[in-house]
Design a protein around this motif. Sequence first.
Motif, PDB file in Angstrom:
ATOM      1  N   SER A  69     -20.805 -13.423  34.857  1.00  0.00           N
ATOM      2  CA  SER A  69     -21.107 -11.994  34.782  1.00  0.00           C
ATOM      3  C   SER A  69     -22.575 -11.743  34.484  1.00  0.00           C
ATOM      4  CB  SER A  69     -20.226 -11.319  33.725  1.00  0.00           C
ATOM      5  OG  SER A  69     -20.492 -11.821  32.431  1.00  0.00           O
ATOM      6  N   GLU A  70     -23.167 -12.606  33.657  1.00  0.00           N
ATOM      7  CA  GLU A  70     -24.588 -12.459  33.347  1.00  0.00           C
ATOM      8  C   GLU A  70     -25.443 -12.694  34.587  1.00  0.00           C
ATOM      9  OE1 GLU A  70     -25.901 -11.360  30.680  1.00  0.00           O
ATOM     10  OE2 GLU A  70     -24.176 -11.396  29.330  1.00  0.00           O
ATOM     11  N   TYR A  71     -25.127 -13.746  35.327  1.00  0.00           N
ATOM     12  CA  TYR A  71     -25.930 -14.047  36.507  1.00  0.00           C
ATOM     13  C   TYR A  71     -25.662 -13.060  37.637  1.00  0.00           C
ATOM     14  CZ  TYR A  71     -28.001 -18.177  34.508  1.00  0.00           C
ATOM     15  OH  TYR A  71     -28.746 -19.014  33.713  1.00  0.00           O
ATOM     16  N   LEU A  72     -24.471 -12.496  37.693  1.00  0.00           N
ATOM     17  CA  LEU A  72     -24.229 -11.424  38.654  1.00  0.00           C
ATOM     18  C   LEU A  72     -25.103 -10.219  38.327  1.00  0.00           C
ATOM     19  CD1 LEU A  72     -22.628 -10.137  40.982  1.00  0.00           C
ATOM     20  CD2 LEU A  72     -20.968  -9.359  39.276  1.00  0.00           C
ATOM     21  N   GLN A  73     -25.214  -9.893  37.047  1.00  0.00           N
ATOM     22  CA  GLN A  73     -26.062  -8.780  36.628  1.00  0.00           C
ATOM     23  C   GLN A  73     -27.502  -8.988  37.087  1.00  0.00           C
ATOM     24  OE1 GLN A  73     -28.372  -8.043  32.614  1.00  0.00           O
ATOM     25  NE2 GLN A  73     -26.177  -7.853  32.247  1.00  0.00           N
ATOM     26  N   PHE A  74     -28.053 -10.178  36.839  1.00  0.00           N
ATOM     27  CA  PHE A  74     -29.428 -10.452  37.230  1.00  0.00           C
ATOM     28  C   PHE A  74     -29.581 -10.461  38.747  1.00  0.00           C
ATOM     29  CE2 PHE A  74     -29.818 -12.436  32.914  1.00  0.00           C
ATOM     30  CZ  PHE A  74     -30.814 -11.598  32.454  1.00  0.00           C
ATOM     31  N   LEU A  76     -27.810  -8.837  41.058  1.00  0.00           N
ATOM     32  CA  LEU A  76     -27.772  -7.478  41.583  1.00  0.00           C
ATOM     33  C   LEU A  76     -29.045  -6.714  41.237  1.00  0.00           C
ATOM     34  CD1 LEU A  76     -24.074  -6.404  40.890  1.00  0.00           C
ATOM     35  CD2 LEU A  76     -25.099  -7.070  43.063  1.00  0.00           C
ATOM     36  N   TYR A  77     -29.528  -6.894  40.011  1.00  0.00           N
ATOM     37  CA  TYR A  77     -30.719  -6.160  39.592  1.00  0.00           C
ATOM     38  C   TYR A  77     -31.942  -6.605  40.391  1.00  0.00           C
ATOM     39  CZ  TYR A  77     -33.482  -3.291  36.492  1.00  0.00           C
ATOM     40  OH  TYR A  77     -34.291  -2.302  35.999  1.00  0.00           O
ATOM     41  N   ILE A  78     -32.070  -7.898  40.613  1.00  0.00           N
ATOM     42  CA  ILE A  78     -33.189  -8.413  41.408  1.00  0.00           C
ATOM     43  C   ILE A  78     -33.159  -7.842  42.812  1.00  0.00           C
ATOM     44  CG2 ILE A  78     -34.090 -10.510  42.514  1.00  0.00           C
ATOM     45  CD1 ILE A  78     -33.168 -12.002  39.935  1.00  0.00           C
ATOM     46  N   LEU A  79     -31.977  -7.775  43.415  1.00  0.00           N
ATOM     47  CA  LEU A  79     -31.868  -7.341  44.808  1.00  0.00           C
ATOM     48  C   LEU A  79     -31.967  -5.821  44.959  1.00  0.00           C
ATOM     49  CD1 LEU A  79     -29.065  -9.726  46.125  1.00  0.00           C
ATOM     50  CD2 LEU A  79     -31.536  -9.980  46.326  1.00  0.00           C
ATOM     51  N   ASN A 132     -37.596 -15.635  48.612  1.00  0.00           N
ATOM     52  CA  ASN A 132     -36.296 -15.140  48.141  1.00  0.00           C
ATOM     53  C   ASN A 132     -35.649 -16.109  47.156  1.00  0.00           C
ATOM     54  OD1 ASN A 132     -35.739 -12.687  50.070  1.00  0.00           O
ATOM     55  ND2 ASN A 132     -36.514 -14.317  51.379  1.00  0.00           N
ATOM     56  N   SER A 133     -36.450 -17.009  46.587  1.00  0.00           N
ATOM     57  CA  SER A 133     -35.908 -18.103  45.774  1.00  0.00           C
ATOM     58  C   SER A 133     -35.264 -17.622  44.480  1.00  0.00           C
ATOM     59  CB  SER A 133     -37.006 -19.130  45.464  1.00  0.00           C
ATOM     60  OG  SER A 133     -38.116 -18.506  44.833  1.00  0.00           O
ATOM     61  N   LEU A 134     -35.807 -16.584  43.857  1.00  0.00           N
ATOM     62  CA  LEU A 134     -35.229 -16.115  42.595  1.00  0.00           C
ATOM     63  C   LEU A 134     -33.818 -15.598  42.809  1.00  0.00           C
ATOM     64  CD1 LEU A 134     -35.602 -15.634  39.594  1.00  0.00           C
ATOM     65  CD2 LEU A 134     -36.644 -13.420  40.134  1.00  0.00           C
ATOM     66  N   GLY A 135     -33.650 -14.746  43.825  1.00  0.00           N
ATOM     67  CA  GLY A 135     -32.321 -14.227  44.119  1.00  0.00           C
ATOM     68  C   GLY A 135     -31.366 -15.316  44.566  1.00  0.00           C
ATOM     69  N   LEU A 136     -31.866 -16.269  45.356  1.00  0.00           N
ATOM     70  CA  LEU A 136     -31.014 -17.347  45.847  1.00  0.00           C
ATOM     71  C   LEU A 136     -30.502 -18.213  44.702  1.00  0.00           C
ATOM     72  CD1 LEU A 136     -32.990 -18.458  49.037  1.00  0.00           C
ATOM     73  CD2 LEU A 136     -30.736 -17.372  48.988  1.00  0.00           C
ATOM     74  N   ILE A 141     -26.120 -19.890  41.016  1.00  0.00           N
ATOM     75  CA  ILE A 141     -25.588 -20.078  39.663  1.00  0.00           C
ATOM     76  C   ILE A 141     -24.386 -19.170  39.431  1.00  0.00           C
ATOM     77  CG2 ILE A 141     -26.080 -19.917  37.201  1.00  0.00           C
ATOM     78  CD1 ILE A 141     -28.970 -20.600  37.823  1.00  0.00           C
ATOM     79  N   PHE A 142     -24.488 -17.921  39.915  1.00  0.00           N
ATOM     80  CA  PHE A 142     -23.346 -17.003  39.789  1.00  0.00           C
ATOM     81  C   PHE A 142     -22.129 -17.568  40.514  1.00  0.00           C
ATOM     82  CE2 PHE A 142     -21.039 -13.832  42.392  1.00  0.00           C
ATOM     83  CZ  PHE A 142     -20.203 -13.334  41.404  1.00  0.00           C
ATOM     84  N   ALA A 143     -22.316 -18.020  41.761  1.00  0.00           N
ATOM     85  CA  ALA A 143     -21.194 -18.517  42.561  1.00  0.00           C
ATOM     86  C   ALA A 143     -20.557 -19.738  41.899  1.00  0.00           C
ATOM     87  CB  ALA A 143     -21.660 -18.862  43.968  1.00  0.00           C
TER      88      ALA A 143
END
Length: 227
Positions: A69-74, A76-79, A132-136, A141-143
């Motif tokens: 959930s934490e990495y999903l938050q980051f 989504l926010y990045i994108l 796009n490395s940060l989002g990737l 990590i989220f997946a």
Amino acid sequence: MNRFFHFLRDNALALFFLLAFLASLVGQAFAGAADYNERQIAGGGESISFIAYVTSSEYAVDVAENWQSEYLQFLLYILVTVWLVQRGSPESKPPGQEGRESDKEQGVGGFADEHSPWFARSRGLAHVLYANSLGLVMGVIFALSWLGQSVAGMAAYNRERLSQLSDPVDWGSYLLAPEFWNRTLQNWQSEMLAVASMVALSIYLRQRGSPESKPVGASHGATGVEG
């Protein structure tokens, strides 16, 4: 010695949160083991050792569901902050600057300087991946965390079903089970609320000296300005 102190100073923020993470993880392990054993004894079962608990699916699913959930938050926010803005928030680009920005604004290709990473000066797949490395990485990590939660959650769910003399379920069935989505969505909703609160409250409230806040004297309408 000076080099060591310089390292601590230059990396103090990351080191602080890393140590806080480790302390929280250990604290969760001890508290979780105690809570698990209390429930086991109350249900007529037997307590387990601390090592048995931290290697169990119960502990793994509790950890993984928070990580994902934490990495999903980051992620989504990045994108979404590439395209969506919030007037007055230091967490947003100013209105009118939505989008991926030009090569000049991003300092890539012919606009890169000698201090730019090599990938910023390159072209082709290497540049696209780096751009796009940060989002990737956050997405990967989220997946992986979400996958870990589903596997560990299935094991814990099946252990409980077997104790109730019910048949275990396979992974696909568990992904459709209310138990899985209850665990997942109760974390997602808290993360989305936290982000929305940070975006909105930072328009009107200040924290002097913090880069996550606008300067104390900045107007409420100032956007993308950090203290």
